[in-house]
Design a protein around this motif. Structure first.
Motif, short mmCIF file in Angstrom:
data_model
loop_
_atom_site.label_atom_id
_atom_site.label_comp_id
_atom_site.label_asym_id
_atom_site.label_seq_id
_atom_site.Cartn_x
_atom_site.Cartn_y
_atom_site.Cartn_z
N TRP A 191 -0.06 4.03 -2.85
CA TRP A 191 -1.40 4.71 -2.60
C TRP A 191 -1.44 5.79 -1.94
O TRP A 191 -1.18 6.08 -0.86
CB TRP A 191 -2.60 3.59 -2.22
N ARG B 226 -4.00 7.59 -0.67
CA ARG B 226 -4.73 7.81 0.46
C ARG B 226 -3.94 6.98 1.99
O ARG B 226 -3.87 7.62 2.97
CB ARG B 226 -6.04 6.89 0.48
N PHE B 227 -3.11 5.96 1.51
CA PHE B 227 -2.49 5.56 2.53
C PHE B 227 -1.52 6.35 2.90
O PHE B 227 -0.97 6.58 4.20
CB PHE B 227 -2.04 4.07 2.31
N GLN B 228 -0.91 6.91 1.82
CA GLN B 228 0.41 8.10 2.31
C GLN B 228 0.15 9.01 2.95
O GLN B 228 0.46 9.46 3.96
CB GLN B 228 1.15 8.51 0.82
N THR C 67 0.88 -1.31 0.17
CA THR C 67 0.00 -0.11 -0.02
C THR C 67 0.93 1.24 -0.16
O THR C 67 0.34 2.40 0.02
CB THR C 67 -0.93 0.03 1.21
#
Length: 75
Positions: free
Chosen positions: A46, A48-50, A43
């Motif tokens: 990605w 959003r995860f960052q 992930t």
């Protein structure tokens, strides 16, 4: 006539006790750590995860902060 069994007859369920859990705890920590590391690897790209998770990690979070000037971004 139907006869019902009131107790679990399988011996594979076993009993949970401290000695048994202490014996498998190192394996559980190892597999849990491997699972968490693989989740982070898959992930990492990605956005959003960052922004939600990785930028908030102390010391290492600056790796995921986007410092690209606005005129250099493709949008």
């Amino acid at each position: 006539m139907v006869s019902y069994i009131s107790q679990l007859t399988s011996k594979s369920a076993g009993r949970f006790n401290f000695k048994g859990m202490a014996a498998i705890a190192p394996d559980l920590f190892l597999w849990g750590g491997a699972w968490a590391a693989s989740l982070m690897v898959f992930t990492e790209g990605w956005p959003r995860f960052q922004s939600t998770l990785y930028e908030k990690i102390p010391y290492f979070g600056q790796h995921w902060v986007d410092n690209t000037p606005a005129e250099d971004k493709p949008n």
